[in-house]
Design a protein around this motif. Sequence first.
Motif, mmCIF file in Angstrom:
data_model
loop_
_atom_site.group_PDB
_atom_site.id
_atom_site.type_symbol
_atom_site.label_atom_id
_atom_site.label_comp_id
_atom_site.label_asym_id
_atom_site.label_seq_id
_atom_site.Cartn_x
_atom_site.Cartn_y
_atom_site.Cartn_z
ATOM 1 N N UNK A 15 52.303 -24.503 58.894
ATOM 2 C CA UNK A 15 52.877 -25.345 58.535
ATOM 3 C C UNK A 15 53.420 -25.723 59.948
ATOM 4 N N UNK A 16 54.059 -26.920 60.486
ATOM 5 C CA UNK A 16 54.421 -27.567 61.760
ATOM 6 C C UNK A 16 55.995 -27.415 61.986
ATOM 7 N N UNK A 17 56.291 -27.036 63.398
ATOM 8 C CA UNK A 17 57.124 -27.027 63.282
ATOM 9 C C UNK A 17 57.750 -27.369 65.132
ATOM 10 N N UNK B 13 64.031 -16.879 58.802
ATOM 11 C CA UNK B 13 65.047 -17.198 58.828
ATOM 12 C C UNK B 13 64.205 -18.145 61.021
ATOM 13 N N UNK B 14 65.375 -19.475 60.454
ATOM 14 C CA UNK B 14 64.802 -20.332 62.142
ATOM 15 C C UNK B 14 63.807 -21.378 61.181
ATOM 16 N N UNK B 15 62.921 -21.162 60.229
ATOM 17 C CA UNK B 15 62.166 -22.687 60.046
ATOM 18 C C UNK B 15 61.664 -21.971 58.140
ATOM 19 N N UNK B 16 61.973 -22.796 57.311
ATOM 20 C CA UNK B 16 61.740 -22.609 56.165
ATOM 21 C C UNK B 16 60.398 -23.277 55.719
ATOM 22 N N UNK B 17 59.484 -22.432 55.265
ATOM 23 C CA UNK B 17 57.895 -22.882 54.959
ATOM 24 C C UNK B 17 58.711 -23.533 53.724
ATOM 25 N N UNK B 18 57.708 -24.573 53.287
ATOM 26 C CA UNK B 18 57.426 -25.111 51.645
ATOM 27 C C UNK B 18 56.529 -23.800 51.308
ATOM 28 N N UNK B 19 56.717 -23.582 49.627
ATOM 29 C CA UNK B 19 55.356 -22.472 48.755
ATOM 30 C C UNK B 19 54.372 -22.773 49.574
ATOM 31 N N UNK B 20 54.017 -23.605 49.079
ATOM 32 C CA UNK B 20 52.421 -23.866 49.710
ATOM 33 C C UNK B 20 52.719 -23.181 51.355
ATOM 34 N N UNK B 21 53.203 -22.792 52.278
ATOM 35 C CA UNK B 21 53.010 -23.399 53.331
ATOM 36 C C UNK B 21 53.136 -21.485 53.881
ATOM 37 N N UNK B 22 53.792 -21.129 52.601
ATOM 38 C CA UNK B 22 53.863 -18.970 52.952
ATOM 39 C C UNK B 22 53.045 -18.611 51.750
ATOM 40 N N UNK B 23 51.717 -17.586 52.715
ATOM 41 C CA UNK B 23 51.243 -16.396 51.595
ATOM 42 C C UNK B 23 51.463 -15.157 52.329
ATOM 43 N N UNK B 24 51.656 -14.444 50.817
ATOM 44 C CA UNK B 24 51.343 -12.700 51.138
ATOM 45 C C UNK B 24 50.411 -12.191 51.376
ATOM 46 N N UNK B 25 49.541 -11.895 51.726
ATOM 47 C CA UNK B 25 48.360 -11.066 52.182
ATOM 48 C C UNK B 25 48.295 -9.349 52.051
ATOM 49 N N UNK B 26 48.011 -9.523 51.126
ATOM 50 C CA UNK B 26 47.897 -7.565 50.374
ATOM 51 C C UNK B 26 47.019 -7.151 50.912
ATOM 52 N N UNK B 27 47.648 -6.377 52.271
ATOM 53 C CA UNK B 27 46.097 -5.044 53.129
ATOM 54 C C UNK B 27 46.835 -4.393 52.872
ATOM 55 N N UNK B 28 45.515 -3.275 52.698
ATOM 56 C CA UNK B 28 45.432 -1.973 51.988
ATOM 57 C C UNK B 28 43.657 -2.056 51.989
ATOM 58 N N UNK B 29 43.646 -0.273 51.950
ATOM 59 C CA UNK B 29 42.442 0.351 51.815
ATOM 60 C C UNK B 29 41.942 -0.463 50.938
ATOM 61 N N UNK B 30 40.482 -0.463 51.397
ATOM 62 C CA UNK B 30 39.194 -1.656 50.213
ATOM 63 C C UNK B 30 39.307 -0.559 48.782
ATOM 64 N N UNK B 31 39.719 -0.462 47.953
ATOM 65 C CA UNK B 31 38.690 0.701 46.846
ATOM 66 C C UNK B 31 38.320 0.026 46.111
ATOM 67 N N UNK B 32 37.504 0.787 45.646
ATOM 68 C CA UNK B 32 36.434 0.487 45.023
ATOM 69 C C UNK B 32 36.829 0.168 43.194
ATOM 70 N N UNK B 33 37.344 -0.675 42.850
ATOM 71 C CA UNK B 33 37.946 -0.399 41.173
ATOM 72 C C UNK B 33 36.656 0.211 40.300
ATOM 73 N N UNK B 34 37.057 1.643 39.351
ATOM 74 C CA UNK B 34 35.751 2.140 38.036
ATOM 75 C C UNK B 34 36.515 1.892 37.096
ATOM 76 N N UNK B 35 37.334 1.309 36.674
ATOM 77 C CA UNK B 35 38.298 1.207 35.139
ATOM 78 C C UNK B 35 38.457 -0.033 35.201
ATOM 79 N N UNK B 36 39.043 -0.358 33.614
ATOM 80 C CA UNK B 36 39.625 -1.694 33.312
ATOM 81 C C UNK B 36 39.958 -1.114 32.563
ATOM 82 N N UNK B 37 41.401 -1.567 32.092
ATOM 83 C CA UNK B 37 42.206 -0.908 30.541
ATOM 84 C C UNK B 37 43.231 -1.776 30.528
ATOM 85 N N UNK B 38 43.701 -2.155 28.920
ATOM 86 C CA UNK B 38 44.128 -3.050 28.300
ATOM 87 C C UNK B 38 45.050 -1.689 27.425
#
Length: 741
Positions: A247-249, A312-337
């Motif tokens: 964003x801009x500020x 606080x201090x500035x208010x990004x629009x919803x499309x200007x902020x993104x949550x980044x899921x950071x973790x060990x990149x564990x390879x999935x082995x299953x598919x469950x539903x």
Amino acid sequence: MASLFGNARFIGCDVRVIGRRVRTDNPTLRFRKRFTLEKLPKKALARIAGLGCFALYINGKRVSDEVLAPAFTDYTKTVLFCEYNVTKLLRAGENLISVEVASGYFNQSEKDTWSFYAAPWRDFQKLLFALLCDGEILVESDESFRVNRVVGEDGVRRFVGPCYYSVMRVGERYDARQEDGWLDADFNDGAWCHASLVSHPGGALKKQTLPPMRICERLKPVRSFASKNGRVYDFGKGISGVCEISMKAKRGTKMTIRYGEVLDGNELDSSHIGCYQDIENFSEDTYIFKGGQKETHHASFVYHGFQFVEVLGAAPQDDEITALFIRTDLKPLDDFYTSDKHIQWFAEAASTSLLANFHGFSEDCPHREKNGWTGDASLSAAHACLRFDMRKAYKKYLLDIIDSQLKTGQISCVCPTAGWGYNWAAGPSWDSALFFIPEAIYRAYGDDSAYRLIRPYAKKYFSYIDTYVNDGIICVGLKDWKPPITLRGEDDVASNPFSDTCFYIEMLRLFGEALLRFGDKDANIYLQKSKNYRRALRKKYIDGDKADNDSPSALAMALFFGIVEETDAQRMADRLAEKLAAVRYTAPCGILGMKALFGSLAKYGHADVLYKMLTTEEYPSFGHWYSLGATTLWEDFEGKESRLHHMYASPMDFVLPYIGGIRNDGVGFDTVTFAPFLYSDDCASRYAVKTRFGKISIDWEYKNGIFKARIEKPAAVTATLSVLGTDISIETEQASVEIKS
């Protein structure tokens, strides 16, 4: 070190950490080194250990999408280094190496409960580096590197650069106005000081082999709303990571991002996760805009646990902020539903909670503590190994446990540790991680190497813990942990001696059986001890179909650990089922009892009881969490503590084989039983798992009294379908089955 890094030395700056002082400033170090290549190499490798964590660039380009490397260790025992193929980043002529190093877990500069700020390894950030071209070391870290310290007109050395504070357990602060183009080849670093030679942290240098940490998912807010002082963004589920803004500020605008998982009305409440850090600005990142154009930024060397952020201090629009899921990149082995909403929710919440708590080591939570509690890892290992490829990740964590071992044989309940965790929670229930993790690896993948890894250390551990045995009974450490607050009486859960001895008997049995497979002459010593202690436990605590204080926790442990004989076991299981019905299938125990419950009761014909425990919404229960909008698993049934824990994920030990419908009856899925529990008159599930033999799957439904299934399994796997009183041998690699009830 000579063979791996030649004559390279650890380098840093003139700043030292003396007297374990708390520092209010903890900037990143930035190193630069120019070098010339007369011709391009066929292969170039960069080896690097940047402590605590680093970002490596060659000619202005980042060498990898890996973040927060290397993984946390006890740096006095083990120092991990990373190796990258950088051939394509080099060019003939002048080249530039740039490295930014943050404190990570190496330099915990804020006071914390577990004394990481006083760790024996703690020092200011440091770097070890070597560049190999066609097998020859061309560049190695030494005093010729430049570092971002400049001498002012007053003769005082100061740090320069935009990242002026980075502390793993607190947050990061970045002033974009101080960006200087240091990654550019033509940047003039003449005012920067030469690097200083600094001490080696002491640990053995080992190449990092576990999967890297990465930005594995990006989430946009599902809603946002005004708070008293700013704006709150909800990302829909709890994760670990940071937020990125684009964003801009105006120049000089200071934006603070506060992370949390609980709302009080429209206000973010992080009081329950900041209770163990002696700092006001816990779990916050700060960014100061340089102004003039759109700016994209996220903290680079920390992670938080959160579902919500307040800006606080500035208010990004919803499309200007993104949550980044950071973790060990564990390879999935299953598919469950599965068609049941509660169980599907639990499976997703358990998976997210596990992933959000692996950052180079197994954690309890990614916000309040970021601690490698062994008990949590022990409880989750079995289902984690079915859902993800955990082999390298867990072996690294086992090495963390091994590094914690004292000369006496004792291990810490928090690994890695700075010295905290030996004389409180440590005991068989938590120490079981040293054995339950190798067993989970062996059962899921048919891989015995983890047992071989721990063998000498396990023998040393047993010599230590045996000193606590009295007449075949042991009592040291914690008993069943975090039951509902309505069950905090002395006899509401299994007694400490009973639960400790149950776990110890199993640890001895598992290790003895592993040694037997290896042909180790000591195998029978451990197997016989397991039998002897089992007899002692039965004599003192078992009376027919009663165990210990007759709590559900105690009964479940007696069943799960095979303490009772078959006839008594069935009667005990029946009584346990009656007890659970009497409390309307609400939670009757803590994390240890829950592991035993969901690991045993279905074997005695009471899968329906476990299903009801997962689907009731009455407090205290997992379904109650669901009814309150939980997206991850909580630490407690009241929701007063962490809401991103995986220690209560052990019901997956029941969900995968019974609701999914594939039971691993052998080793590494060489023998399986397709035996889905038909939990209603109209239900369906799909479960597929990648094994060492190939994919095994079942897609089943039960409706109008008819069971239908499509099954797939490799030719090398022996398989049976067992449902509605019918047993069918599955001989082909693909099969379709229809059975009427």
